[in-house]
Enzyme design. Sequence first.
Site, PDB file in Angstrom:
ATOM      1  N   LYS A   1     -13.528  18.961 -28.062  1.00  0.00           N
ATOM      2  CA  LYS A   1     -13.684  17.733 -27.279  1.00  0.00           C
ATOM      3  C   LYS A   1     -12.304  17.382 -26.713  1.00  0.00           C
ATOM      4  O   LYS A   1     -11.430  16.899 -27.424  1.00  0.00           O
ATOM      5  CB  LYS A   1     -14.219  16.604 -28.173  1.00  0.00           C
ATOM      6  CG  LYS A   1     -14.030  15.191 -27.643  1.00  0.00           C
ATOM      7  CD  LYS A   1     -14.691  14.933 -26.306  1.00  0.00           C
ATOM      8  CE  LYS A   1     -14.451  13.484 -25.868  1.00  0.00           C
ATOM      9  NZ  LYS A   1     -13.047  13.205 -25.504  1.00  0.00           N
TER      10      LYS A   1
ATOM     11  N   GLU B   1      -4.587  13.585 -37.939  1.00  0.00           N
ATOM     12  CA  GLU B   1      -3.170  13.399 -37.629  1.00  0.00           C
ATOM     13  C   GLU B   1      -3.102  12.201 -36.699  1.00  0.00           C
ATOM     14  O   GLU B   1      -3.600  12.254 -35.579  1.00  0.00           O
ATOM     15  CB  GLU B   1      -2.596  14.657 -36.980  1.00  0.00           C
ATOM     16  CG  GLU B   1      -1.073  14.681 -36.992  1.00  0.00           C
ATOM     17  CD  GLU B   1      -0.467  13.896 -35.835  1.00  0.00           C
ATOM     18  OE1 GLU B   1      -0.020  12.733 -36.066  1.00  0.00           O
ATOM     19  OE2 GLU B   1      -0.437  14.415 -34.725  1.00  0.00           O
TER      20      GLU B   1
ATOM     21  N   CYS C   1       4.127  11.643 -31.100  1.00  0.00           N
ATOM     22  CA  CYS C   1       3.822  11.036 -32.395  1.00  0.00           C
ATOM     23  C   CYS C   1       5.001  11.115 -33.359  1.00  0.00           C
ATOM     24  O   CYS C   1       5.180  10.252 -34.205  1.00  0.00           O
ATOM     25  CB  CYS C   1       2.587  11.689 -33.010  1.00  0.00           C
ATOM     26  SG  CYS C   1       2.753  13.470 -33.307  1.00  0.00           S
TER      27      CYS C   1
ATOM     28  N   GLU D   1       2.674   1.229 -33.654  1.00  0.00           N
ATOM     29  CA  GLU D   1       3.053   2.322 -32.766  1.00  0.00           C
ATOM     30  C   GLU D   1       2.861   1.906 -31.314  1.00  0.00           C
ATOM     31  O   GLU D   1       1.774   1.502 -30.903  1.00  0.00           O
ATOM     32  CB  GLU D   1       2.212   3.560 -33.069  1.00  0.00           C
ATOM     33  CG  GLU D   1       2.616   4.782 -32.269  1.00  0.00           C
ATOM     34  CD  GLU D   1       1.815   6.008 -32.644  1.00  0.00           C
ATOM     35  OE1 GLU D   1       2.413   7.088 -32.813  1.00  0.00           O
ATOM     36  OE2 GLU D   1       0.581   5.905 -32.765  1.00  0.00           O
TER      37      GLU D   1
END
Length: 490
Positions: free
Chosen positions: A180, A255, A288, A385
């Site tokens: 996906k 993750e 990240c 974040e």
Amino acid sequence: MNHTIEIDGIHVSPHHYIGGQRVASSQTFTDHCPIDGHVIGEIAAGLPEHCDAAVTAADEAFPAWAALGPEGRRTHLRRFAAEIRAWGEKLARVECEDNGMLLARLRGHQIERCAQNIEYFADEAVRLASMAFDGEKAHHDVRHEPAGVALLITPWNSPMMLTTWKLGPALAAGNAVVVKPPEWAPLTCSMFGDIADAAGLPKGVLNIVQGIGAETGARLVADPRLARISFTGSVPTAKQISQSAGANLVPASFELGGKSPFIVLADADLQVAAETAALQYRNAGQVCLAGTRLLVDESVAGEFLDRMHAVVERLRVGDPRDPATEIGPIIHPRQFAQVDGFVQRAVADGAEVLWGGSAHQAGDLYYQPTLLGSVDQESEIVQNEVFGPVLVVQTFGNDDEAVELANGTRYGLAGVVFGEDERAKAVADRLRTGMVWVNSFFLRDLNAPFGGIRDSGIGREGGQWSFEFFCDIKDVMMPHTPYRPVFAGG
């Protein structure tokens, strides 16, 4: 079915890739170019029938693919890697247009890394196939056996490389996969279908279903035929996926990004630390692993920031196709609004803009490299974040305080420590995080574990850790001496 999207003379299919065939959809979503905002094209959206067909195709292809064994699969995967290299220039140009990553970086690093992701895991699967040891009473033959159908959900910040990072171990382990792609940058994932055809990959082993995560992704993760789900993305989405996976007892790996500390001790090489800190703006901060919280010893903070500012002032923000550009655009207007919203709320709450702090003149989706000071540890800008070119700086008086600040968020993906080697290592040992670089940054090895703790994720990717997730582990035991059953009391 022959309709394609043209990017700089390169034709890319906007359709799904299911069972080795391109499949159109009655519904589409729009893909935009972050460089200048123009519409790239309309992309097929995955409806229930497409999701079902992709899992069915993978399920049917799985037995024959698994039966090839690690050596047989390695032959196919090495051809796949070779095709990635052959398609390298096309992949780089499409990813730049679709995602906004620097074209020079794609050409110089990303393409080769994609090919290596496939080759490395193909070789590693062969090595793991021969794992055995002699125990006290029996010989143990440890098998890494294919699990079944693996769903791979990949993120938009580096879709091409991170797709191969999951594809490599999933396919090498003997699973058939459904990918996906991210809806904000789906095109290089689509191209992997054509690469699979060119490499002669058996039909149904790789399937690609595009669509909006909340719709297509939700349908896919709920399929009870899945054996594994691997997801890279946000914490809220991971929580939703884990509910679907849990309902079907499907193992899932997550993750989920981070808010990593970048610690500068008083005895650090301040110039190297400053230059490395400026690297945290790479890919417009959409990384990240980035050390977005600068924690600097108060005795050297002024000098460090002066050195870092001198580096940042030289960074060129602009068109990622220009080889002189060092920071490109943010990928999407929604992401741009999120980044700017974080900055404006922080300033309203008392944060000081040390540099940047607003949009860049290069275009609608370009943001100035930004550093905020005078921030409270519990503030939103420190705890959450941002995923853009925005860093914060805090100072500390001793190593204990540095560690306390570093560990003071719910994330735990990575960390960076600059200082005298032994002292820096001692600080690194105390950080609650999955990875720490000491006097360095972004040194990666495919053998090494990748992943975080707490809200940064569950599980590890890389080396044998990928296979521990994508495989079912079986221990076949044969006794050293003839076996006789012994009953209690006998």
